[in-house]
Design a protein around this motif. Structure first.
Motif, PDB file in Angstrom:
ATOM      1  N   ALA A 102      15.659  10.390  -3.136  1.00  0.00           N
ATOM      2  CA  ALA A 102      14.734   9.473  -3.470  1.00  0.00           C
ATOM      3  C   ALA A 102      14.195   8.331  -3.818  1.00  0.00           C
ATOM      4  CB  ALA A 102      12.640  10.673  -2.442  1.00  0.00           C
ATOM      5  N   ASN A 103      13.595   7.021  -2.962  1.00  0.00           N
ATOM      6  CA  ASN A 103      12.965   6.525  -4.424  1.00  0.00           C
ATOM      7  C   ASN A 103      11.597   7.013  -4.483  1.00  0.00           C
ATOM      8  OD1 ASN A 103      11.730   4.033  -5.261  1.00  0.00           O
ATOM      9  ND2 ASN A 103      12.386   2.473  -3.508  1.00  0.00           N
ATOM     10  N   LEU A 104      11.006   7.783  -5.251  1.00  0.00           N
ATOM     11  CA  LEU A 104       9.481   8.182  -4.620  1.00  0.00           C
ATOM     12  C   LEU A 104       7.833   7.367  -4.569  1.00  0.00           C
ATOM     13  CD1 LEU A 104       9.923  11.390  -7.453  1.00  0.00           C
ATOM     14  CD2 LEU A 104       9.871  11.497  -4.695  1.00  0.00           C
ATOM     15  N   ILE A 146      10.585  13.299   4.567  1.00  0.00           N
ATOM     16  CA  ILE A 146       8.870  13.357   5.239  1.00  0.00           C
ATOM     17  C   ILE A 146       8.398  11.801   4.807  1.00  0.00           C
ATOM     18  CG2 ILE A 146       6.549  14.339   3.971  1.00  0.00           C
ATOM     19  CD1 ILE A 146       8.480  16.876   3.191  1.00  0.00           C
ATOM     20  N   GLU A 147       7.696  11.032   5.365  1.00  0.00           N
ATOM     21  CA  GLU A 147       7.119   9.675   5.456  1.00  0.00           C
ATOM     22  C   GLU A 147       5.147  10.041   5.413  1.00  0.00           C
ATOM     23  OE1 GLU A 147       8.030   6.786   4.850  1.00  0.00           O
ATOM     24  OE2 GLU A 147       6.406   6.313   4.940  1.00  0.00           O
ATOM     25  N   TYR A 148       4.552   8.985   5.167  1.00  0.00           N
ATOM     26  CA  TYR A 148       3.449   9.472   5.112  1.00  0.00           C
ATOM     27  C   TYR A 148       2.537   8.585   5.840  1.00  0.00           C
ATOM     28  CZ  TYR A 148      -1.799   9.430   2.941  1.00  0.00           C
ATOM     29  OH  TYR A 148      -2.540   9.320   2.838  1.00  0.00           O
ATOM     30  N   GLY A 208       3.887  13.153   7.006  1.00  0.00           N
ATOM     31  CA  GLY A 208       3.223  13.649   6.369  1.00  0.00           C
ATOM     32  C   GLY A 208       2.779  13.094   5.032  1.00  0.00           C
ATOM     33  N   ASP A 209       1.911  14.211   4.032  1.00  0.00           N
ATOM     34  CA  ASP A 209       2.203  13.531   2.332  1.00  0.00           C
ATOM     35  C   ASP A 209       3.000  15.036   1.995  1.00  0.00           C
ATOM     36  OD1 ASP A 209       1.808  14.022  -0.047  1.00  0.00           O
ATOM     37  OD2 ASP A 209      -0.979  13.991  -0.811  1.00  0.00           O
ATOM     38  N   ALA A 210       3.619  14.453   1.464  1.00  0.00           N
ATOM     39  CA  ALA A 210       5.154  15.486   0.983  1.00  0.00           C
ATOM     40  C   ALA A 210       4.462  16.555  -0.084  1.00  0.00           C
ATOM     41  CB  ALA A 210       6.090  14.686   0.007  1.00  0.00           C
ATOM     42  N   VAL A 211       3.561  16.361  -0.494  1.00  0.00           N
ATOM     43  CA  VAL A 211       2.654  17.751  -1.875  1.00  0.00           C
ATOM     44  C   VAL A 211       2.112  18.097  -0.817  1.00  0.00           C
ATOM     45  CG1 VAL A 211       1.113  17.479  -2.992  1.00  0.00           C
ATOM     46  CG2 VAL A 211       2.510  14.900  -3.375  1.00  0.00           C
ATOM     47  N   ILE A 215      11.994  12.121   0.148  1.00  0.00           N
ATOM     48  CA  ILE A 215       9.962  11.717   0.338  1.00  0.00           C
ATOM     49  C   ILE A 215      10.288  10.393   0.692  1.00  0.00           C
ATOM     50  CG2 ILE A 215       8.180  11.994  -1.262  1.00  0.00           C
ATOM     51  CD1 ILE A 215       9.754  14.515  -0.936  1.00  0.00           C
ATOM     52  N   GLY A 216       9.420   9.624   1.417  1.00  0.00           N
ATOM     53  CA  GLY A 216       9.224   8.180   1.338  1.00  0.00           C
ATOM     54  C   GLY A 216      10.592   7.660   1.873  1.00  0.00           C
ATOM     55  N   GLY A 217      10.395   8.151   3.795  1.00  0.00           N
ATOM     56  CA  GLY A 217      11.437   6.809   3.902  1.00  0.00           C
ATOM     57  C   GLY A 217      11.500   5.546   4.562  1.00  0.00           C
ATOM     58  N   GLY A 218      10.402   5.271   4.230  1.00  0.00           N
ATOM     59  CA  GLY A 218      10.204   3.856   4.713  1.00  0.00           C
ATOM     60  C   GLY A 218      11.024   2.962   5.618  1.00  0.00           C
ATOM     61  N   ILE A 219      11.705   2.042   5.441  1.00  0.00           N
ATOM     62  CA  ILE A 219      12.574   1.738   6.309  1.00  0.00           C
ATOM     63  C   ILE A 219      13.515   1.543   6.736  1.00  0.00           C
ATOM     64  CG2 ILE A 219      11.285  -0.584   6.635  1.00  0.00           C
ATOM     65  CD1 ILE A 219      13.330  -1.781   4.384  1.00  0.00           C
ATOM     66  N   GLY A 220      13.972   3.136   6.055  1.00  0.00           N
ATOM     67  CA  GLY A 220      15.015   3.409   6.117  1.00  0.00           C
ATOM     68  C   GLY A 220      16.606   2.906   5.645  1.00  0.00           C
ATOM     69  N   ASN A 221      16.402   2.716   4.912  1.00  0.00           N
ATOM     70  CA  ASN A 221      17.122   1.670   3.612  1.00  0.00           C
ATOM     71  C   ASN A 221      18.882   2.350   2.650  1.00  0.00           C
ATOM     72  OD1 ASN A 221      14.985   1.544   1.997  1.00  0.00           O
ATOM     73  ND2 ASN A 221      15.003  -0.044   1.152  1.00  0.00           N
ATOM     74  N   LEU A 222      17.065   3.614   2.176  1.00  0.00           N
ATOM     75  CA  LEU A 222      18.248   4.919   2.031  1.00  0.00           C
ATOM     76  C   LEU A 222      19.136   5.872   2.715  1.00  0.00           C
ATOM     77  CD1 LEU A 222      19.269   6.095  -1.374  1.00  0.00           C
ATOM     78  CD2 LEU A 222      17.017   6.601  -1.503  1.00  0.00           C
ATOM     79  N   SER A 273       1.197  -1.330   0.280  1.00  0.00           N
ATOM     80  CA  SER A 273      -0.129   0.459   0.434  1.00  0.00           C
ATOM     81  C   SER A 273       0.856   1.011  -0.205  1.00  0.00           C
ATOM     82  CB  SER A 273      -1.267  -0.150   1.147  1.00  0.00           C
ATOM     83  OG  SER A 273       0.512  -0.276   2.523  1.00  0.00           O
ATOM     84  N   HIS A 274       0.293   2.312  -0.234  1.00  0.00           N
ATOM     85  CA  HIS A 274       1.284   3.424  -0.305  1.00  0.00           C
ATOM     86  C   HIS A 274       2.155   3.442  -1.280  1.00  0.00           C
ATOM     87  CE1 HIS A 274      -1.332   4.976   2.431  1.00  0.00           C
ATOM     88  NE2 HIS A 274      -0.973   4.291   3.981  1.00  0.00           N
ATOM     89  N   ASP A 275       2.041   2.962  -2.173  1.00  0.00           N
ATOM     90  CA  ASP A 275       3.351   2.809  -2.971  1.00  0.00           C
ATOM     91  C   ASP A 275       4.717   2.538  -2.922  1.00  0.00           C
ATOM     92  OD1 ASP A 275       1.563   3.910  -5.392  1.00  0.00           O
ATOM     93  OD2 ASP A 275       2.757   6.421  -4.992  1.00  0.00           O
ATOM     94  N   GLN A 276       3.846   1.577  -1.529  1.00  0.00           N
ATOM     95  CA  GLN A 276       5.677   0.872  -0.755  1.00  0.00           C
ATOM     96  C   GLN A 276       5.921  -0.708  -1.688  1.00  0.00           C
ATOM     97  OE1 GLN A 276       3.415   0.226   3.351  1.00  0.00           O
ATOM     98  NE2 GLN A 276       3.714   2.409   3.679  1.00  0.00           N
ATOM     99  N   HIS A 277       7.315   0.080  -2.341  1.00  0.00           N
ATOM    100  CA  HIS A 277       8.301  -1.115  -2.820  1.00  0.00           C
ATOM    101  C   HIS A 277       9.518  -0.458  -2.271  1.00  0.00           C
ATOM    102  CE1 HIS A 277       4.160  -2.173  -5.556  1.00  0.00           C
ATOM    103  NE2 HIS A 277       4.841  -1.017  -5.693  1.00  0.00           N
ATOM    104  N   PHE A 278       9.826  -1.290  -1.537  1.00  0.00           N
ATOM    105  CA  PHE A 278      11.280  -1.617  -1.186  1.00  0.00           C
ATOM    106  C   PHE A 278      13.386  -1.871  -1.845  1.00  0.00           C
ATOM    107  CE2 PHE A 278       8.241  -1.397   2.263  1.00  0.00           C
ATOM    108  CZ  PHE A 278       7.918  -0.218   2.837  1.00  0.00           C
ATOM    109  N   LEU A 279      13.437  -0.928  -1.911  1.00  0.00           N
ATOM    110  CA  LEU A 279      14.542  -1.060  -2.925  1.00  0.00           C
ATOM    111  C   LEU A 279      15.170  -1.800  -1.700  1.00  0.00           C
ATOM    112  CD1 LEU A 279      16.323  -0.382  -5.249  1.00  0.00           C
ATOM    113  CD2 LEU A 279      16.857   2.071  -4.347  1.00  0.00           C
ATOM    114  N   ILE A 280      15.849  -2.988  -2.289  1.00  0.00           N
ATOM    115  CA  ILE A 280      16.587  -4.215  -1.496  1.00  0.00           C
ATOM    116  C   ILE A 280      17.994  -3.959  -2.357  1.00  0.00           C
ATOM    117  CG2 ILE A 280      14.693  -5.420  -0.602  1.00  0.00           C
ATOM    118  CD1 ILE A 280      14.787  -7.446  -3.103  1.00  0.00           C
TER     119      ILE A 280
END
Ligand code: SAM
Length: 270
Positions: A106-108, A66-68, A91-94, A45-52, A15-22
């Motif tokens: 960012a991995n947008l 900024i993470e939604y 929040g929403d980065a937009v 924008i969109g830090g996810g689990i902090g991999n980047l 959900s929320h475009d959550q495709h994590f870069l592995i």
């Protein structure tokens, strides 16, 4: 490893475009391309689990994310919350107020590619290294004459130099997206040509590409307000109006927009 982080925090994504870069090599390449130093304040924008994020923190003076997703904000705070050089905004980065920054990395989330890119370009920055859906990235970098060339290409290239750094397969992400991706480097520039009225230039580009297969005279006559349309149709030479939008470079659009404004000014003065 990124897969270990995903299982440690029980994050599945989707959900929320959550495709994590592995892919660790791609994560390293993104951070390297940003050419970071202690003087840089990075917006992610969109830090996810902090991999980047963890790679950015190694080189930059400060990183603000900024993470939604509130759960992922907790994950990021769990990993980096005790550091002075890290901050996360929920929040929403937009929509949220943007913090101070000079670079964006960012991995947008792909659903906000267009609004966030134009928001950032209007705000201003020194350098951006951003992941987009490959089709979108190709449209950003295309030149006149190619089938991907359009309103997005003209508008982006008006504000910045833009290059594709690398094309990335779905297997580099977890969960895998259905599409290929690409890392883009964006460096804002002073436009190399004169645009007298930016709003009118962008409106003309939008109208011209609203029906890209049609000649300019047809595309414009369907999409501009009648007063403007009438003026353009009666004053511009057939040789220009018989072209298609995809044949005009950003500079051609700028000259055309300036020329129309000049003609209108003369008409008002007379
Ligand atoms: N940075 C991580 C990585 O590279 O694996 C995650 C990237 S993932 C493609 C996109 C991230 O953006 C997710 O963490 C998601 O929750 C977040 N996100 C989605 N929509 C957002 C929005 N409107 N504003 C801020 N973050 C958003």
């Amino acid at each position: 490893m990124v897969r270990n982080l995903l299982s440690r925090y029980r994050v599945k994504g989707g959900s929320h475009d959550q495709h994590f870069l592995i892919d660790e090599d791609v994560l390293d390449l993104i951070a390297e391309t940003a050419n970071l130093s202690e003087s840089d304040h990075v917006l992610e924008i969109g830090g996810g689990i902090g991999n980047l994020t963890e790679r950015l923190l190694k080189k930059a003076g400060k990183v603000t994310v900024i993470e939604y997703d509130p759960y992922l904000v907790d994950v990021l705070n769990d990993r980096f919350g005790d550091r002075d050089d890290f901050e996360v905004i929920l929040g929403d980065a937009v929509k949220v107020d943007l913090p101070p920054f000079n670079k964006v990395v960012a991995n947008l989330p792909y659903s906000i590619s267009s609004p966030i890119t134009f928001r950032l370009l209007k705000h201003g920055f020194d350098l951006a290294v951003l992941m987009y859906q490959y089709e979108f990235a190709k449209r950003m970098v295309s030149s006149s004459g190619s089938k991907e060339y359009g309103r997005l290409s003209v508008a982006i290239q008006h504000y910045a130099d833009v290059d594709i750094i690398v094309k990335i397969p779905p297997s580099s992400f977890s969960p895998q997206p259905e599409v290929w991706s690409a890392v883009i480097r964006l460096e804002p520039h002073e436009s190399p040509y004169l645009v007298k009225d930016e709003k009118f230039f962008l409106k003309l580009v939008e109208a011209a590409f609203s029906q890209r297969r049609k000649k300019l005279k047809n595309a414009i006559s369907r999409s501009l307000p009648s007063e403007e349309k009438q003026f353009i149709l009666t004053h511009l030479p057939e040789s220009v109006m018989n072209k298609r939008a995809e044949e005009l470079s950003p500079e051609d659009f700028a000259s055309l927009a300036n020329y129309i404004l000049e003609l209108k000014k003369k008409a008002v003065d007379n």
